[in-house]
Design a protein around this motif. Structure first.
Motif, PDB file in Angstrom:
ATOM      1  N   SER A  20       6.470  11.373   1.106  1.00  0.00           N
ATOM      2  CA  SER A  20       5.585  10.727   0.134  1.00  0.00           C
ATOM      3  C   SER A  20       4.187  11.332   0.103  1.00  0.00           C
ATOM      4  N   PRO A  62       3.244   5.153  -1.724  1.00  0.00           N
ATOM      5  CA  PRO A  62       3.597   4.300  -2.871  1.00  0.00           C
ATOM      6  C   PRO A  62       3.397   2.830  -2.533  1.00  0.00           C
ATOM      7  N   PHE A  63       3.044   2.032  -3.535  1.00  0.00           N
ATOM      8  CA  PHE A  63       2.714   0.635  -3.296  1.00  0.00           C
ATOM      9  C   PHE A  63       3.871  -0.159  -2.710  1.00  0.00           C
ATOM     10  N   ASP A  64       5.122   0.285  -2.956  1.00  0.00           N
ATOM     11  CA  ASP A  64       6.281  -0.459  -2.459  1.00  0.00           C
ATOM     12  C   ASP A  64       6.845   0.125  -1.163  1.00  0.00           C
ATOM     13  N   HIS A  65       6.145   1.090  -0.575  1.00  0.00           N
ATOM     14  CA  HIS A  65       6.611   1.657   0.694  1.00  0.00           C
ATOM     15  C   HIS A  65       6.418   0.620   1.803  1.00  0.00           C
ATOM     16  N   GLN A  68       3.068   0.855   3.480  1.00  0.00           N
ATOM     17  CA  GLN A  68       1.986   0.430   2.594  1.00  0.00           C
ATOM     18  C   GLN A  68       1.931  -1.094   2.530  1.00  0.00           C
ATOM     19  N   VAL A 197      -4.074   1.803  -4.222  1.00  0.00           N
ATOM     20  CA  VAL A 197      -2.994   1.247  -5.038  1.00  0.00           C
ATOM     21  C   VAL A 197      -3.160  -0.247  -5.261  1.00  0.00           C
TER      22      VAL A 197
END
Length: 227
Positions: A20, A62-65, A68, A197
């Motif tokens: 990522s 990423p915001f949905d990782h 994160q 994010v």
């Protein structure tokens, strides 16, 4: 979730983290893990700053990782054993991923990040002095981010000041205190001038658009996980 548990989570998802992040972001993450691993456990403030640096390096995920999503749950404050556990966690993680030292070229990456931050609009010391005096301040507040530019001298990112000739913005000073800008100006500048994010953009560009408490909460979450 304490820092050690968080670093365990980072280790579990290391492969997807590597996928990522671009090369600069990945090398910066390794460098900041190295700083945490080498920090003296008894220096609680430095450990806190190093944990913050690792979290900053993970913000581009990423915001949905899963990592994160866990950033805001990391809580440093509390038990006296937390600093030791954080340093131990970083050392364990670097051994687990078989990269005990930052990858070659780390110094170049750090310089590139600093060059990017120095390229942002900024004010020099005389201008900052004049603005502060106009605002009724005897000298620039210590919370102001001051970046050391070996070519042009001290540089103060201009987002910290109101309008074309105004003084320091109070909420910026408040956030800077949370980000430990007096001891880690580069990390504080990176937070303000990089994409976030959760906030939906660069925090510096969102001044005056988002509620002040939202900015304060996001900075607090980075340092203590209290959002």
């Amino acid at each position: 979730m304490n820092p050690e548990q968080f670093l365990d989570l980072v280790g579990e998802h290391w492969d997807s983290i590597r996928e990522s992040l671009d090369d600069e972001q990945y090398t910066l993450l390794l460098a900041r893990l190295g700083v945490l691993a080498e920090t003296a456990e008894e220096d609680h403030k430095s450990v806190l700053r190093a944990v913050k640096g690792v979290k900053l390096a993970l913000i581009p995920l990423p915001f949905d990782h899963p990592v994160q999503l866990a950033l805001d749950s990391v809580r440093y404050a509390g038990a006296a054993t937390v600093p030791t556990a954080a340093v131990a966690g970083a050392r364990s993680l670097l051994v687990r991923i078989s990269e005990p030292r930052p990858a070659p070229g780390t110094a170049d990456i750090i310089r590139a990040v600093q060059a990017r931050l120095l390229a942002e609009p900024a004010l020099d010391h005389p201008v900052v002095d004049a603005r502060c005096q106009s605002a009724g301040l005897d000298e620039p507040p210590p919370e102001l981010i001051r970046l050391d530019d070996t070519e042009h001298g001290d540089r103060y990112p201009s987002f910290q000041f109101a309008g074309a000739a105004g003084g320091p913005i109070p909420v910026v000073l408040r956030v800077n205190r949370i980000l430990l800008s007096d001891t880690d100006p580069w990390g504080a500048a990176d937070w303000w001038l990089s994409g976030n994010v959760w906030l939906g953009g660069k925090p510096a560009s969102l001044l005056g658009e988002l509620p002040e408490e939202q900015l304060v909460g996001a900075a607090t979450a980075l340092v203590e996980g209290d959002r």
